[in-house]
Scaffold this active site. Structure first.
Site, PDB file in Angstrom:
ATOM      1  N   TYR A   1     133.713  14.705  29.661  1.00  0.00           N
ATOM      2  CA  TYR A   1     135.060  14.275  30.036  1.00  0.00           C
ATOM      3  C   TYR A   1     135.036  12.871  30.599  1.00  0.00           C
ATOM      4  O   TYR A   1     133.978  12.327  30.927  1.00  0.00           O
ATOM      5  CB  TYR A   1     135.678  15.241  31.052  1.00  0.00           C
ATOM      6  CG  TYR A   1     135.154  15.100  32.463  1.00  0.00           C
ATOM      7  CD1 TYR A   1     135.919  14.456  33.450  1.00  0.00           C
ATOM      8  CD2 TYR A   1     133.915  15.615  32.838  1.00  0.00           C
ATOM      9  CE1 TYR A   1     135.458  14.325  34.752  1.00  0.00           C
ATOM     10  CE2 TYR A   1     133.448  15.487  34.130  1.00  0.00           C
ATOM     11  CZ  TYR A   1     134.219  14.847  35.089  1.00  0.00           C
ATOM     12  OH  TYR A   1     133.754  14.713  36.373  1.00  0.00           O
TER      13      TYR A   1
ATOM     14  N   ARG B   1     131.277   4.878  27.882  1.00  0.00           N
ATOM     15  CA  ARG B   1     130.479   5.951  28.482  1.00  0.00           C
ATOM     16  C   ARG B   1     130.703   7.270  27.760  1.00  0.00           C
ATOM     17  O   ARG B   1     129.774   8.064  27.579  1.00  0.00           O
ATOM     18  CB  ARG B   1     130.805   6.095  29.970  1.00  0.00           C
ATOM     19  CG  ARG B   1     129.919   7.120  30.686  1.00  0.00           C
ATOM     20  CD  ARG B   1     130.112   7.108  32.181  1.00  0.00           C
ATOM     21  NE  ARG B   1     131.484   7.463  32.558  1.00  0.00           N
ATOM     22  CZ  ARG B   1     131.926   7.447  33.812  1.00  0.00           C
ATOM     23  NH1 ARG B   1     131.112   7.074  34.801  1.00  0.00           N
ATOM     24  NH2 ARG B   1     133.170   7.786  34.085  1.00  0.00           N
TER      25      ARG B   1
ATOM     26  N   ARG C   1     131.013  34.195  20.713  1.00  0.00           N
ATOM     27  CA  ARG C   1     130.112  33.630  21.711  1.00  0.00           C
ATOM     28  C   ARG C   1     128.683  33.700  21.220  1.00  0.00           C
ATOM     29  O   ARG C   1     128.168  34.771  20.920  1.00  0.00           O
ATOM     30  CB  ARG C   1     130.241  34.379  23.041  1.00  0.00           C
ATOM     31  CG  ARG C   1     129.377  33.797  24.166  1.00  0.00           C
ATOM     32  CD  ARG C   1     129.540  34.605  25.449  1.00  0.00           C
ATOM     33  NE  ARG C   1     128.791  33.989  26.547  1.00  0.00           N
ATOM     34  CZ  ARG C   1     127.503  34.185  26.796  1.00  0.00           C
ATOM     35  NH1 ARG C   1     126.804  35.021  26.003  1.00  0.00           N
ATOM     36  NH2 ARG C   1     126.899  33.598  27.807  1.00  0.00           N
TER      37      ARG C   1
ATOM     38  N   LYS D   1     128.347  12.670  31.622  1.00  0.00           N
ATOM     39  CA  LYS D   1     129.531  13.164  32.343  1.00  0.00           C
ATOM     40  C   LYS D   1     130.023  14.457  31.710  1.00  0.00           C
ATOM     41  O   LYS D   1     131.005  14.499  30.961  1.00  0.00           O
ATOM     42  CB  LYS D   1     130.631  12.105  32.359  1.00  0.00           C
ATOM     43  CG  LYS D   1     131.699  12.340  33.423  1.00  0.00           C
ATOM     44  CD  LYS D   1     132.621  11.137  33.526  1.00  0.00           C
ATOM     45  CE  LYS D   1     133.732  11.353  34.546  1.00  0.00           C
ATOM     46  NZ  LYS D   1     133.220  11.370  35.935  1.00  0.00           N
TER      47      LYS D   1
ATOM     48  N   GLU E   1     124.385  10.636  45.344  1.00  0.00           N
ATOM     49  CA  GLU E   1     125.772  10.160  45.209  1.00  0.00           C
ATOM     50  C   GLU E   1     126.699  11.105  45.936  1.00  0.00           C
ATOM     51  O   GLU E   1     126.257  12.040  46.608  1.00  0.00           O
ATOM     52  CB  GLU E   1     126.159  10.032  43.732  1.00  0.00           C
ATOM     53  CG  GLU E   1     125.935  11.270  42.909  1.00  0.00           C
ATOM     54  CD  GLU E   1     126.049  11.013  41.408  1.00  0.00           C
ATOM     55  OE1 GLU E   1     126.659  10.003  41.012  1.00  0.00           O
ATOM     56  OE2 GLU E   1     125.542  11.831  40.627  1.00  0.00           O
TER      57      GLU E   1
END
Length: 285
Positions: A33, A52, A101, A148, A180
């Protein structure tokens, strides 16, 4: 008013946007995302976010179904359709749905692409005036934090822990060193006004706002040092702050109930925030 969102090539009302329960983003967090800030109806640092995104897709073998130019067009259309003046645009790409799944997946699976707007005050956030309080906790995330992904359960739990401790956020610690924040990059300022932040690696997210701040700091003669630092060094710092796409720069005034400096937002953080916002508005798309 109900928002218009983007889902797999269509603009639809949010109540009409549906994704299969077999989507791998839902089942496995097999997704990436980005969040791009919007000021005055314009995109902030968007080229960096899209670059990114492409890197994240490459690292995980995800297929981006549209070009960067097309994505920008979708973002601008959503801004217009939702009359968004200030806030952000959330973008999520999942590997898609194969009808059941299964841990394995085929190479020809069709990805799922979702974008939606969020209206919120970014420039006049009260946190810029009060600063934020953080607590330090162990960093338990996987070792590819440079990608990310939507694997955000550790961050959700961390934020909950912070709020339970009457704090605003967390700073994550690994091997005695600050990595971070819960959803941000972390910085301290030393007595000689040097800005210190952890160097880029797989251990932290390569923040787009961070990259812009580093360039601005150099342009405006702030001293920058990319190195590891301990939480004890942070306790003793003159200032501390965080950066992210929707906070820009927020001062940190306390860590683990220890006041940083005089316990008030620091001059370096506030100046860097001002410079970033002014430059971002000039460069907005």
């Amino acid at each position: 008013m109900e928002r218009t969102v983007y889902l797999n090539g269509e603009y639809v009302a949010e109540s009409k946007a549906h994704i299969s329960i077999f989507d791998r983003g839902f089942l496995f967090a097999d997704a990436v995302y980005e969040v791009t800030a919007v000021l005055n109806g314009k995109l902030i640092d968007n080229a960096g976010h899209l670059a990114r995104l492409e890197r994240s897709c490459k690292e995980l073998g995800l297929k981006l179904p549209v070009t960067g130019e097309e994505l920008t067009g979708i973002q601008k259309a959503l801004i217009e359709k939702n009359n968004l003046v200030e806030g952000g645009i959330y973008l999520q790409l999942t590997r898609g749905d194969e009808g059941d799944r299964d841990f394995s997946y085929s190479e020809d699976i069709k990805p799922t692409l979702v974008l939606f707007t969020q209206s919120r005050s970014l420039i006049d956030s009260p946190k810029k005036d009060t600063g934020i309080r953080v607590i330090s906790i162990d960093d338990i995330r996987w070792r590819r934090r440079d990608i990310k992904t939507t694997q955000l359960l550790p961050a959700c739990l961390a934020k909950h822990m912070a709020h339970a401790a009457n704090a605003d956020d967390v700073w994550l610690i690994e091997n005695g060193l600050v990595t971070e924040g819960g959803s941000s990059n972390a910085y301290i300022v030393t007595d000689d006004n040097t800005i210190v932040t952890r160097p880029l690696s797989n251990d932290i997210l390569h923040g787009i706002t961070r990259a812009s701040l580093m360039k601005l700091a150099d342009d405006f003669d702030f001293k920058i040092e990319e190195r590891h630092f301990t939480i004890e060094e942070a306790y003793a710092a003159k200032e501390a702050f965080i950066s992210s796409a929707t906070t820009f720069v927020w001062p940190v005034v306390a860590i683990d109930d220890k006041p940083i400096g005089n316990g008030k937002p620091g001059e370096v953080a506030l100046k860097l925030r001002e410079v970033y916002i002014n430059t971002a508005l000039e460069m907005a798309e």
